[in-house]
Write a protein that holds these residues in place. Structure first.
Motif, mmCIF file in Angstrom:
data_model
loop_
_atom_site.group_PDB
_atom_site.id
_atom_site.type_symbol
_atom_site.label_atom_id
_atom_site.label_comp_id
_atom_site.label_asym_id
_atom_site.label_seq_id
_atom_site.Cartn_x
_atom_site.Cartn_y
_atom_site.Cartn_z
ATOM 1 N N TRP A 6 0.660 -1.004 -0.252
ATOM 2 C CA TRP A 6 -0.180 -0.097 -0.021
ATOM 3 C C TRP A 6 0.867 1.384 -0.062
ATOM 4 N N SER A 9 2.454 2.914 -3.299
ATOM 5 C CA SER A 9 1.570 3.112 -3.926
ATOM 6 C C SER A 9 1.143 4.642 -3.537
ATOM 7 N N TYR A 10 2.358 5.559 -3.106
ATOM 8 C CA TYR A 10 1.667 6.726 -2.995
ATOM 9 C C TYR A 10 3.476 7.269 -2.879
ATOM 10 N N TRP A 17 -6.552 6.091 -6.079
ATOM 11 C CA TRP A 17 -7.933 6.761 -5.302
ATOM 12 C C TRP A 17 -7.692 7.762 -4.771
ATOM 13 N N ASP A 18 -6.920 8.234 -5.183
ATOM 14 C CA ASP A 18 -6.144 9.920 -4.064
ATOM 15 C C ASP A 18 -7.128 11.189 -4.659
ATOM 16 N N GLY A 45 -5.136 6.971 4.379
ATOM 17 C CA GLY A 45 -4.823 7.093 3.484
ATOM 18 C C GLY A 45 -4.044 9.038 3.363
ATOM 19 N N THR A 46 -4.113 10.202 2.284
ATOM 20 C CA THR A 46 -3.168 10.953 2.531
ATOM 21 C C THR A 46 -4.180 12.049 3.874
ATOM 22 N N ASP A 64 -3.985 4.375 8.725
ATOM 23 C CA ASP A 64 -4.048 3.388 7.688
ATOM 24 C C ASP A 64 -2.405 2.722 7.476
ATOM 25 N N ALA A 69 1.380 7.804 3.125
ATOM 26 C CA ALA A 69 -0.001 8.244 3.017
ATOM 27 C C ALA A 69 0.003 9.202 4.514
#
Length: 196
Positions: A6, A9-10, A17-18, A45-46, A64, A69
């Motif tokens: 996960w 992903s950032y 999804w962000d 998330g963020t 999270d 994030a």
């Protein structure tokens, strides 16, 4: 280790999804008084949803597994002068937080768990939700064109959240979840669930 996929992903720009703003559904729920008391944002998330809710004066904890994030979320909170708390937590082990919440938000997390993981996740949510507390779940729907990944059926939601697992579905409606890949959002279910 569980957060590493996960977190990746950032690391190379925004995750799919962000969307750099709170989900419209969350803004609407907040305007309708859907959040009260201490709030948990599971899979924050963020932090856009958590920060929106916190900006209304509610105490919010966003959790999270993705450290990157969470660092972004904390920086946003500082930049915007919003008081919100962000912490690393495994959504399958929320009882480790040692806290309970009047309102819990799951925006785009439920549909990431497969059928075998869902009972554990539902029990984890129950462990941190106050008696008669409220859980809002926004997840990809299996109805409608251009669904998101891992779409969920109404039947799957009803099987997961029922009196036998400590929950009562108060409302289940079609809605939309915004992503970077859907011009007008992806089909979603918005489910409001009461802890019994």
């Amino acid at each position: 280790m569980s957060g590493r996929p996960w977190d990746a992903s950032y690391q190379d720009g925004p995750a799919p999804w962000d969307i750099d703003r709170p989900q419209p559904v969350v803004v609407r729920l907040a305007a309708e008084g859907g959040f009260a008391g201490a709030v948990l944002d599971a899979g924050c998330g963020t932090g856009e949803n958590a920060l929106h809710i916190a900006s209304l004066g509610l105490p919010v904890l966003g959790v999270d597994v993705a450290e990157t994030a969470l660092a972004i979320a904390r920086a946003k909170a500082t930049d915007r002068g919003i008081e919100a708390e962000f912490a690393t937590a495994d959504a399958l082990r929320l009882e480790r937080l040692g806290r309970r919440f009047a309102t819990v938000l799951d925006c785009g997390l439920f549909h990431t768990f497969d059928g075998e993981e869902r009972p554990g996740y539902v029990a984890s949510l129950a462990s941190v939700t106050e008696h008669d507390g409220t859980l809002h779940v926004l997840c990809f729907s299996d109805e409608g064109p251009d669904p998101g990944p891992h779409p969920i059926s109404q039947q799957e939601l009803r099987a997961a959240f029922n009196p036998g697992t400590g929950w009562n579905i108060a409302d289940l409606q079609p809605d939309r979840v915004q992503t970077r890949f859907h011009d007008h959002g992806a089909p979603a279910w918005l489910t409001t669930i009461k802890r019994i």
